[in-house]
Design an enzyme around this catalytic site. Structure first.
Site, short mmCIF file in Angstrom:
data_model
loop_
_atom_site.label_atom_id
_atom_site.label_comp_id
_atom_site.label_asym_id
_atom_site.label_seq_id
_atom_site.Cartn_x
_atom_site.Cartn_y
_atom_site.Cartn_z
N LYS A 154 40.11 61.43 74.64
CA LYS A 154 40.18 60.31 74.17
C LYS A 154 40.79 60.13 72.77
CE LYS A 154 35.88 58.05 74.13
NZ LYS A 154 35.51 56.91 73.53
N SER A 155 40.04 61.04 72.02
CA SER A 155 40.83 60.85 70.45
C SER A 155 42.09 61.05 70.39
CB SER A 155 40.16 61.93 69.77
OG SER A 155 38.46 61.59 69.61
N GLY A 158 35.04 52.24 68.58
CA GLY A 158 35.12 52.25 67.06
C GLY A 158 36.26 53.03 66.52
N ARG A 216 28.14 48.11 64.54
CA ARG A 216 28.63 49.21 64.17
C ARG A 216 29.26 48.98 62.65
NH1 ARG A 216 31.27 53.01 68.17
NH2 ARG A 216 30.90 54.46 66.80
N SER A 237 34.12 62.04 58.54
CA SER A 237 34.39 61.06 59.90
C SER A 237 35.86 61.05 59.96
CB SER A 237 33.68 59.74 59.28
OG SER A 237 34.46 58.86 60.27
N ASP A 273 29.60 64.45 69.13
CA ASP A 273 29.69 63.56 70.48
C ASP A 273 29.08 64.24 71.72
OD1 ASP A 273 30.96 61.20 69.23
OD2 ASP A 273 32.98 61.66 70.07
N LYS A 327 26.59 55.43 66.22
CA LYS A 327 27.41 55.56 67.29
C LYS A 327 27.26 54.24 68.43
CE LYS A 327 29.11 59.29 66.03
NZ LYS A 327 30.65 59.37 65.46
N ARG A 335 21.87 57.01 69.09
CA ARG A 335 21.50 58.10 69.68
C ARG A 335 20.40 58.96 69.29
NH1 ARG A 335 27.91 59.38 70.94
NH2 ARG A 335 28.42 57.67 72.27
C1 S3P Z 1 36.36 59.83 66.71
C2 S3P Z 1 35.63 60.24 65.57
C3 S3P Z 1 34.13 60.56 65.81
C4 S3P Z 1 33.58 60.37 67.12
C5 S3P Z 1 34.23 59.26 67.92
C6 S3P Z 1 35.75 59.64 68.18
C7 S3P Z 1 37.78 59.88 66.50
O1 S3P Z 1 33.67 59.40 65.12
O2 S3P Z 1 32.17 60.29 67.20
O3 S3P Z 1 33.76 59.35 69.31
O4 S3P Z 1 38.65 59.67 67.56
O5 S3P Z 1 38.18 59.93 65.43
P1 S3P Z 1 33.39 59.42 63.26
O6 S3P Z 1 34.54 59.57 62.79
O7 S3P Z 1 32.44 58.33 63.15
O8 S3P Z 1 32.50 60.56 63.35
#
Ligand code: S3P
Length: 437
Positions: free
Chosen positions: A21-22, A93, A122, A165, A317, A344, A348
């Site tokens: 996904k990322s 997010g 959030r 992050s 995650d 999140k 969680r």
């Molecule tokens: C993500 C970063 C993480 C992760 C999220 C996806 C990303 O969040 O928890 O599911 O794709 O950059 P944070 O950057 O808030 O830690």
């Protein structure tokens, strides 16, 4: 709502889990900036990534699906900036924070980022603060969405993030990509580096490394080179199957083509700590990301583990599903330095603590994590109802608890799993999950 019964079969066989996904978000974002035509192979079809795709579609980027997972992206006409936009980021997010960075630096782009109930709670200060220091014009609802953005020329920045992050880091890098000068981010612990790897793959002017102040990523204005992108399997999705195979007696499964980028594969370190039988096969690199097939076997004596410090962003995650693993370990597992889990898709920490206690596993809540008294033999099978709080990773973690529960496990709003993983149950069926028959 869905009610699950105990699974009576070992999980066996081979699956390919959906793509990351990322990385899909990043592929969609960077391909939209190329002013060219490329192919993305193995794209993730979860709702979160579709939100990102739909935003660029409204801006004028053209998409043609060659098959379910293969897509041609044509961004040669650039963005249509003739009107003001409202972009729905849904539950995502990543979409909100990364695009806040990108859009803040596009002169003439006026937009409002909105989303669902969970997203509305959030925190967005973490991106609004650095972007404002770069000169961004962002109005928010007390640092929450909706974010009203008036894109303009931004200044470069050197910024040390208070939290590790990837969303914050990537947001700043996306803003920095369009400024004159050098933008540099620092973080104490290295968060996932997919943006950096993809920028490097597309020949951007980017450097990464470690200095006294922490891990850095440094970007300058760059002409990205149009290249096809192939997306690897999502280790965060694989995690549910890995834990399921480890706890369901006599299981042995092979998960193909999983991304094992070290900034994401903290779960493998925990599997080592827990003495779970696993191995990595067929290691290779795909579009600058390392992948492997992961073979996991049932392990009768799971050892407890500690998650703290540097490893936290490497498995952030996976903490809900790893706490299910902890329930089946022999002794006390500790999770700390993870207070951002409260921000999140739901809180969680609180929700996993409540769920595990309700399931009969003594779990103590701390500000920055929790402690779980694992006791496989002490788990009492009982009818139970779990509230997902519309958090897909909680829903899937509760499903794994249902696999060994002799009684009924009811999971409210289970279909929130569609946010990241619409194929979740079908893949369990492919491994022999018997739906309680
Ligand atoms: C993500 C970063 C993480 C992760 C999220 C996806 C990303 O969040 O928890 O599911 O794709 O950059 P944070 O950057 O808030 O830690």
């Amino acid at each position: 709502m869905a009610i699950f019964k105990k699974n009576n079969n070992p999980l066996t066989g081979e699956i390919t889990i959906p793509s990351d996904k990322s990385i899909t978000h990043r592929a969609l974002i960077f391909s939209a900036l190329l002013k060219d035509k490329i192919k993305i192979k193995n794209i993730s079809l979860g709702q979160d990534c579709l939100n990102t795709l739909n935003i660029f579609k409204s801006l004028g980027v053209k998409y043609e699906f060659l098959s379910k997972k293969e897509i041609i992206v044509d961004s040669s006409k650039g963005f249509n900036l003739d009107k003001d936009y409202t972009f729905d980021c849904g539950n995502s997010g990543t979409t909100t924070r990364l695009l806040a960075g990108l859009f803040s630096g596009i002169e003439g782009l006026n937009c409002t980022l909105i989303g669902d109930n969970s997203l509305s709670k959030r925190p967005m200060k973490r991106v609004i603060e650095p972007l404002s220091l770069m000169g961004a014009d962002i109005k928010s609802n007390d640092f929450k969405i909706p974010l009203e953005i008036k894109g303009k020329k931004l200044n470069p920045i050197t910024y040390k993030s208070k939290i590790a992050s990837a969303q914050v880091k990537s947001s700043i890098l996306l803003a920095g990509l369009n400024t004159n000068g050098v933008t540099k981010t620092f973080e104490n612990h290295l968060s996932r580096n997919h943006s950096e790897l993809m920028l490097e793959y597309l020949k951007a002017n980017i450097k990464t490394g470690k200095e006294d102040e922490g891990y850095f990523a440094k970007i300058e204005k760059s002409n990205l080179k149009a290249k096809d992108i192939e997306i690897v399997g999502d280790i965060s999705s694989a995690a549910f199957f890995m834990v399921a195979a480890a706890i369901v007696p006599n299981s042995k499964i092979l998960i193909k083509n999983v991304g094992i980028n070290p900034t994401r594969s903290g779960i493998l370190d925990i599997f080592k700590q827990s003495c779970i039988k696993y191995s990595l096969l067929n290691k290779k690199t795909v579009s600058n990301e390392p992948i492997a097939d992961i073979l996991v076997e049932y392990t009768s004596n799971i050892k407890p583990f500690i998650i703290q410090g540097d490893i936290v962003p490497r498995l952030i995650d996976e903490i809900p599903i790893l706490s299910v693993l902890a329930a089946y370990a022999d002794g006390k597992s500790i999770i700390k330095d993870a207070s951002d889990l409260r921000n999140k898709e739901s809180d969680r920490i609180k929700n996993m603590v409540d769920a595990l206690n309700a399931f009969g596993i003594k779990t103590i809540e701390k500000d920055d994590g929790f402690e779980i008294e694992g006791n496989k033999k002490g788990i009492i099978s009982k009818d139970i109802t779990f509230e997902t709080h519309l958090d897909h990773r909680l829903a899937m973690s509760y499903f794994i608890l249902s696999l060994l529960n002799e009684k009924n496990t009811e999971i409210l709003n289970f279909d929130c799993t569609n946010t990241s993983f619409p194929e979740f149950l079908d893949l369990f069926k492919d491994l022999g999950y018997d739906c309680g028959k």
